[in-house]
Design a protein around this motif. Structure first.
Motif, PDB file in Angstrom:
ATOM      1  N   VAL A 151      -5.417  -2.699  -3.968  1.00 14.15           N
ATOM      2  CA  VAL A 151      -4.322  -1.726  -3.949  1.00 14.15           C
ATOM      3  C   VAL A 151      -3.988  -1.318  -5.382  1.00 14.15           C
ATOM      4  CG1 VAL A 151      -1.954  -1.268  -3.215  1.00 14.15           C
ATOM      5  CG2 VAL A 151      -3.428  -2.747  -1.826  1.00 14.15           C
ATOM      6  N   PHE A 152      -3.683  -2.311  -6.210  1.00 12.25           N
ATOM      7  CA  PHE A 152      -3.462  -2.081  -7.636  1.00 12.25           C
ATOM      8  C   PHE A 152      -4.704  -2.503  -8.403  1.00 12.25           C
ATOM      9  CE2 PHE A 152       1.000  -3.193  -6.205  1.00 12.25           C
ATOM     10  CZ  PHE A 152       1.411  -1.878  -6.117  1.00 12.25           C
ATOM     11  N   ALA A 169      -2.178  -7.591  -3.098  1.00 11.07           N
ATOM     12  CA  ALA A 169      -2.306  -6.496  -4.061  1.00 11.07           C
ATOM     13  C   ALA A 169      -3.751  -6.158  -4.380  1.00 11.07           C
ATOM     14  CB  ALA A 169      -1.567  -6.855  -5.351  1.00 11.07           C
ATOM     15  N   VAL A 188      -3.697   2.081 -11.586  1.00 11.86           N
ATOM     16  CA  VAL A 188      -2.310   1.631 -11.535  1.00 11.86           C
ATOM     17  C   VAL A 188      -2.231   0.164 -11.940  1.00 11.86           C
ATOM     18  CG1 VAL A 188      -0.255   1.351 -10.112  1.00 11.86           C
ATOM     19  CG2 VAL A 188      -1.772   3.284  -9.716  1.00 11.86           C
ATOM     20  N   GLN A 193       0.822  -1.203   0.000  1.00 14.02           N
ATOM     21  CA  GLN A 193       0.000   0.000   0.000  1.00 14.02           C
ATOM     22  C   GLN A 193       0.861   1.260   0.000  1.00 14.02           C
ATOM     23  OE1 GLN A 193      -2.534  -0.865   3.408  1.00 14.02           O
ATOM     24  NE2 GLN A 193      -4.307  -1.155   2.064  1.00 14.02           N
ATOM     25  N   ARG A 204       2.207   1.749  -3.411  1.00 11.21           N
ATOM     26  CA  ARG A 204       1.145   2.341  -4.234  1.00 11.21           C
ATOM     27  C   ARG A 204       1.109   3.857  -4.077  1.00 11.21           C
ATOM     28  NH1 ARG A 204      -2.736   4.794  -6.236  1.00 11.21           N
ATOM     29  NH2 ARG A 204      -4.580   3.829  -7.172  1.00 11.21           N
TER      30      ARG A 204
END
Length: 386
Positions: free
Chosen positions: A162-163, A159, A137, A123, A126
């Motif tokens: 987050v992504f 992930a 992203v 995170q 990110r």
């Protein structure tokens, strides 16, 4: 934690064209569309690296190496000891406040060992890529050679949310892609490492060896060994404890000593190292201890190296032997290229040439991951839905 929802899967063995041909140009953004950022991420045992830039051009706007450590504030900490009374720090900031934090290394032996800490690290990465938090992203993440599905799923789970999209690719292949000098492609004397090479990537948790021959490597093209920098540190630590009981040296100090004095080959003496033990200066003779520990790495890597050479086709092996590259933190061990080359020659391999990747080894996987991200087709990305 909600696991990742996979909308589309990556082919098990992509052809060279999958990454070598230019990706489709991203559609023009309409008013209100989110900005898209493309990133390459090397999630390492001891250090992580991220390289990123906008999807609509080739600029690199982020290039950062972060120690892979997460620190959580201890209970009862006095106000103001940590700026803003932060309760979570990562990387250098965590190391600078290690006395006030409960420190956790999210990865062990190249794979996630502590999911919550790994997610906190990801995170923060990110936020480095996109401080606004508003962009889409997409990230290519390097994984150890032969990483199993549970290890891959741990990355996807951490992930998720987050992504936006992710693609997992073996680290040695990405190292070769990052090591490649795109400006020299087509020059008659340039040997493209992505075409036919053997990469030895020695990290903190694993040593990954991989045949690179222009396509995503299969499991048969890779060997991953759970013996690398951290294992050498442990051997040195145990030997120091045996010879100098109750020395009190931390693993971080031992790693620093190893990085400064490591070597392979014949034992070198003396290597006198000054350390503080109980607040007093002492000089320790560590030549034999360091040499024995580092030579264990050669004992592990060399059989795997020759096994992969034996798997290469007879038509490719002559050129392959001329293009063996050692990268990762282990490439800084003095003499590792020469010792491997001498052992190959002594065993009858024809004119082997082993070279080091160079000073920028920490960034090669992430740089290669960014190249792969820019070339990836739309149907190769995996959607990560929280």
């Amino acid at each position: 934690m909600t696991t990742a929802t996979l909308e589309k899967k990556v082919p098990a063995a992509a052809t060279p064209a999958n990454l070598e041909r230019p990706a489709e140009a991203p559609p023009a953004r309409r008013p209100g569309d989110r900005k898209r950022i493309i990133a390459g991420f090397d999630l390492g045992t001891n250090a992580s690296c991220v390289v990123a830039g906008p999807a609509d051009n080739r600029d690199i706007t982020v290039s950062k190496i972060v120690p892979s450590v997460v620190g959580y504030a201890r209970e009862g900490l006095v106000d103001g000891i940590i700026a803003g009374n932060a309760t979570l720090l990562i990387g250098e900031e965590a190391l600078n406040h290690r006395l006030q934090l409960r420190m956790i290394a999210p990865l062990e032996d190249g794979i996630i060992a502590h999911r919550d800490a790994a997610r906190d690290l990801i995170q923060r990465i990110r936020a480095v890529i996109d401080p606004s938090g508003a962009a889409e992203v997409r990230v290519v993440i390097g994984v150890p050679a032969n990483a199993g599905e549970p290890a891959r799923e741990d990355i996807r789970a951490c992930a998720t949310g987050v992504f936006d999209r992710v693609l997992l690719i073996p680290e040695p292949f990405l190292a070769a892609l990052g090591f490649r000098d795109d400006a020299r492609l087509g020059q008659p004397n340039y040997v493209d490492p992505v075409t036919n090479s053997l990469f030895v990537d020695i990290g903190g948790g694993t040593s990954d060896l991989c045949l690179i021959q222009g396509y995503f490597p299969t499991r048969e093209d890779q060997i991953s060994l759970p013996f690398a920098g951290d294992a050498i540190d442990k051997i040195i630590e145990d030997e120091l404890q045996r010879i100098y009981p109750n020395n009190g040296l931390s693993r971080a100090t031992i790693r620093q000593i190893k990085e400064e004095h490591s070597y392979v080959g014949a034992v070198r003496k003396p290597i006198d190292v000054k350390v503080l033990i109980g607040g007093k200066s002492h000089t320790l003779e560590l030549g034999e201890i360091i040499g024995r520990a580092c030579n264990r790495l050669i004992e592990k890597i060399y059989p795997a190296l020759t096994a992969l050479i034996a798997r290469a086709s007879s038509d490719s092996v002559a050129q392959l032997l001329q293009n063996i590259v050692v990268t990762g933190g282990g490439s800084r061990i003095r003499g590792i290229d020469l010792v491997l080359q001498e052992k190959l020659a002594a065993d009858g391999f024809e004119a082997p040439k082993v070279r080091l990747a160079g000073q920028d080894f920490k960034r090669y996987v992430a740089v290669g991951a960014l190249k792969a991200a820019r070339a990836a087709r739309e149907d190769q990305w995996q959607h990560l839905l929280a």
